[in-house]
Design an enzyme around this catalytic site. Structure first.
Site, short mmCIF file in Angstrom:
data_model
loop_
_atom_site.label_atom_id
_atom_site.label_comp_id
_atom_site.label_asym_id
_atom_site.label_seq_id
_atom_site.Cartn_x
_atom_site.Cartn_y
_atom_site.Cartn_z
N ARG A 1 -25.37 9.01 5.86
CA ARG A 1 -26.70 8.48 6.16
C ARG A 1 -27.69 8.93 5.08
O ARG A 1 -27.93 10.13 4.93
CB ARG A 1 -27.19 8.98 7.53
N ARG B 1 -23.55 18.01 15.91
CA ARG B 1 -24.60 18.12 16.93
C ARG B 1 -24.05 18.60 18.26
O ARG B 1 -24.66 19.42 18.94
CB ARG B 1 -25.29 16.75 17.13
N GLU C 1 -30.25 14.28 21.71
CA GLU C 1 -29.23 13.23 21.69
C GLU C 1 -27.98 13.68 20.94
O GLU C 1 -28.05 14.22 19.85
CB GLU C 1 -29.81 11.98 21.01
N GLU D 1 -30.78 9.35 4.80
CA GLU D 1 -32.07 9.60 5.43
C GLU D 1 -32.67 10.88 4.84
O GLU D 1 -32.04 11.94 4.88
CB GLU D 1 -31.91 9.75 6.95
N ARG E 1 -31.65 19.23 12.59
CA ARG E 1 -30.57 18.52 13.28
C ARG E 1 -30.07 17.30 12.52
O ARG E 1 -29.34 16.48 13.08
CB ARG E 1 -31.02 18.11 14.69
N HIS E 2 -30.46 17.16 11.23
CA HIS E 2 -30.02 16.02 10.44
C HIS E 2 -29.19 16.45 9.23
O HIS E 2 -29.49 17.44 8.58
CB HIS E 2 -31.22 15.20 9.94
N SER F 1 -25.01 7.90 20.71
CA SER F 1 -25.70 6.63 20.92
C SER F 1 -24.65 5.54 21.08
O SER F 1 -23.66 5.52 20.35
CB SER F 1 -26.62 6.33 19.74
#
Length: 402
Positions: free
Chosen positions: A174, A376, A325, A176, A182-183, A328
């Site tokens: 990812r 996670r 979370e 991002e 948490r990323h 998903s």
């Protein structure tokens, strides 16, 4: 021999010949205190040749111990990660990654027993998996390609190919620029996809049962590793029910509003709101683990099935642990014409997904699934504050080494 042994640098690898005896008094400074070794011979197998970046015992202090005793040395996270091989030698880190391996093992066990097939999908792809911009673009001979954001398109293709139930454990990429606790830009995804007969809740409830299986077996079969981790990172075991709590999104919004949060009916939840919801759910329902169902359609990907009773919502769900979370998922659009409409509504050129669409034009059963972030799950289950501590060699926007 004693003089030779004391001259060996710390962390060197040695081979020892010794007699195992029972001590007069239990040894309190070792993991095993009921026996001791009376050394006869010592050989150096691999000697440390450079100064150590930190003392291993310093890397095993808990935050509480450091707060109580200001003389204890703290080892910062960057120092740990810059010297990750050394850092991984601590008994705590050994236990963390045995627990991580256990989550994968239990994920496989449960889904294999459910009749699912493990698959291995491409990670070099011609278009963005999720239809978004957060992808790593790479040179592919004379053209360009992307690193897969998920195995989404391929696991759905396997459902169209009559596999019934599939799962995969593989890296996810990812792009991002998120420097949060948490990323990660690369993590391990635990993905699954299953056809169903009547309703997508068949799959959602199966996933809930899968997590319960994982949580229960971690406490039963990896109790020693959990005890080791909790010595350095104290946390309460999670609370969960055999039948996981299911909340609908609109009910979660109402619960948040009742406690002072301002948000619209169809707004996506922020991280602070997720954490607040987790606290409220624990207070009201006594659980750290729950399913949030019926998300607004506007905040979900193009392949998500709209709710047939209210098109503003969708047949999609997230799973939460300790208020954050961990998974998903959703029912997917399996009708080719509806899928084309959804792709167009998201502004994605149809030709970029022609191979994906073709799988549905050939016929595909109703199906649902989801993606779990391994790091996670381990992070929140153990109550650890930073995801980099549950990633073997973490990758984030500022770190691609070691």
């Amino acid at each position: 021999m004693v003089k030779f042994a004391t001259s060996i640098p710390n962390e060197s690898i040695v081979s020892i010949t010794a007699q195992v005896v029972k001590p007069d008094v239990p040894v309190e400074s070792c993991t095993v205190g009921t026996v001791e070794l009376q050394v006869r011979k010592v050989f150096v197998t691999s000697e440390v040749k450079i100064p150590l970046p930190f003392a291993l015992e310093d890397a095993m202090h808990s935050e509480e111990a450091c707060a109580r005793d200001a003389t204890l040395n703290r080892v910062g996270l960057d120092t740990r990660l810059n010297n990750r091989t050394m850092d991984l030698r601590t008994i705590t880190n050994n236990a963390i990654f045995k627990i991580q391996a256990a989550v994968c093992q239990l994920f496989r066990e449960y889904l294999t027993n459910e009749g699912a097939t493990e698959i291995h999908t491409p990670k070099i792809i011609s278009t963005a998996s999720e239809g978004g911009s957060n992808v790593f673009k790479i040179t592919y001979f004379k053209g360009a390609a992307y690193l897969a954001q998920s195995p989404q398109l391929y696991k759905q293709a396997c459902i169209a190919a009559d596999f019934g139930k599939v799962y995969e454990i593989a890296p996810v990429f990812r792009a991002e620029d998120s420097n949060t606790q948490r990323h990660l830009t690369e993590y391990v995804g635990l993905d699954l996809e299953c056809s169903f007969r009547e309703h997508y809740h068949e799959v959602m409830n199966m996933i809930g049962s899968m997590f319960v299986y994982i949580f229960k077996n971690l406490e039963l079969r990896w109790a020693r590793e959990l005890e080791i981790v909790r010595r350095q990172y104290p946390s309460e075991p999670i609370k969960f029910d055999e039948q996981p709590l299911r909340l609908e999104y609109k009910d979660a919004v109402a619960l948040l509003r009742a406690h002072g949060e301002e948000m619209g009916d169809f707004d996506d939840m922020t991280t602070p709101q997720e954490k607040t919801l987790g606290r409220l759910v624990r207070e009201k329902y006594g659980t750290d683990f729950y399913m949030l169902d019926k998300f607004p359609l506007s905040v979900r990907p193009f392949y998500t099935m709209p709710d047939p009773t209210d098109a503003r919502y969708s047949n999609s769900y997230d799973f939460f642990l300790r208020g954050q979370e961990i998974m998903s998922g959703a029912q997917r659009v399996h009708d080719a014409d509806m899928l084309k409409e959804r792709i167009a509504a998201h502004g994605i050129p149809l030709e970029s997904l022609e191979h994906y669409i073709r799988a549905f034009e050939l016929g595909c059963p109703p199906h649902a699934g989801g993606g779990v972030g391994l790091e996670r799950v381990v992070m929140f289950y153990l109550g650890i504050n930073n995801i980099r501590q549950t990633s073997l060699f973490p990758r984030d926007p500022k770190r691609i080494d070691p």
